[in-house]
Write an enzyme that holds these catalytic residues in place. Sequence first.
Site, short mmCIF file in Angstrom:
data_model
loop_
_atom_site.label_atom_id
_atom_site.label_comp_id
_atom_site.label_asym_id
_atom_site.label_seq_id
_atom_site.Cartn_x
_atom_site.Cartn_y
_atom_site.Cartn_z
CB SER A 184 -5.19 7.48 -5.42
OG SER A 184 -5.59 6.18 -5.82
CE LYS A 185 1.99 6.82 -7.27
NZ LYS A 185 3.25 7.50 -7.46
NE ARG A 186 -1.87 3.11 -4.11
CZ ARG A 186 -2.61 3.82 -3.28
NH1 ARG A 186 -3.79 3.38 -2.90
NH2 ARG A 186 -2.19 4.99 -2.84
#
Length: 457
Positions: free
Chosen positions: A234-236
Amino acid sequence: MTEVRVRFAPSPTGMFHVGGARTALFNWALAEQSGGRFVLRIEDTDASRNRPEWIEGIISALDWVGINGSNEVFEGPYFQSAYEPQHREAVAKLLADGRAYYCDCTRELLVARTGSEHRGYDGFCRDRGLTEGAVRFRTPDEGVTVVHDVVRGTVEFPNDAQEDFVIARTDGSPLYVLANAVDDITQNITHVIRGEEHLGNAAKQMLLWPALGATPPIWGHLPVIVNEQRKKLSKRRDKVALESYREEGYLAEAMVNYLMLLGWGPGDDREIMPWSEMVPLFKVEDVNSASAFFDEKKLRAFNGEYIRALPLETFEERCLPYLDPSWDRELFSKVAALAQTRIGVLSEIRQNVDFLFLEEPAFDQASWDKAMKNSPVEIITGYLARLDTVSWDPESLKQALEEVGTAQGLKLGKAQAPVRVAITGRTVGLPLFESIEVLGRVRTQERLRAALARLEG
Ligand code: GLU
């Protein structure tokens, strides 16, 4: 046989994700091997989340991995927003055919009727004959909808669990699930190969395609990509932007090779394989449905291999963006081969060679403290005394330091530490004596004297 027409349909809502690149490459391989077409369709209908720079980002990232119009397989880009008339027409057709109906139920009304927040739509408006409102597709009450998926096998969706889903909002704007199917139909797509998160859409689209008079495509839903903790990338949490890898100095060839192995393999023990050899071997049927681990360490190892395989001159050119333009190219050439065997990503070139170009090496206190532990003053003084007369080649330079070390009861490794930091500012780097050879007698002596002054000051 009909021509293979695949598509890649990213939504421009953020940095281009490595998972997207994998999907694009699988499709690209299919198109290339069959002499078919790869359609790039930018799904830009969610105006609130799209930004022009994300579109640019997608196009340049695809170009970087070799997906671009220089190959005749490439078609597009098309923009979904330009096809809204077709989307609206499809909704009108489904309404006219009785396959869809208007509905004016609010969420509150539905919850009140079904007694639950989670129950699907109950079909209340099916036969009310409304002439405005949101538009719902009339799903079958019985039976199952079967998605034959080349990756996941036969996946069944019981129809009684499929609600009459919305295909257009009250303002007439079509929903994504419909627009996506209409575009695939309009663009004569034969294979829909995309991420697993869209499998649920396939169940709806399996109903929409025939209702719109089209034969459904071949479906393939690719496994999710997970990180070391087996959590979906995930980009987080994770470094997912293809752009970051590019900037760090991953080679496109290595990235492509590695991405192709996320869920697929050529079937023998070979992993390092150029694109041209993978293309004929790629089979979407062989893609594994289990989640694929994005192993950055492995990617790095791949990249190191690709870096080492470059002709020296190409390697030097690829390093240039990471070096200052003012740095002497000839001097760099003298150490480039030494660096080529050691770095995993191109950006690491800088810390390996900057000592040659900077007035003073870039010291950091921790490295200095770590290296200046065992008789540093004696070692540096002793070595300096030898440097006026020593023959200026790595072997002699090494022997001299070995002797200075022995006099202090230190093995070469220990004796090297203060000299390396004095000269390069770092505790690790290129082979020391080759580095000293290139740096030259005068500069080496200056640096050793400066280090002494620093030790004594
Ligand atoms: N636009 C969708 C996405 O970016 C892809 C939909 C599809 O491939 O059908 O996830």
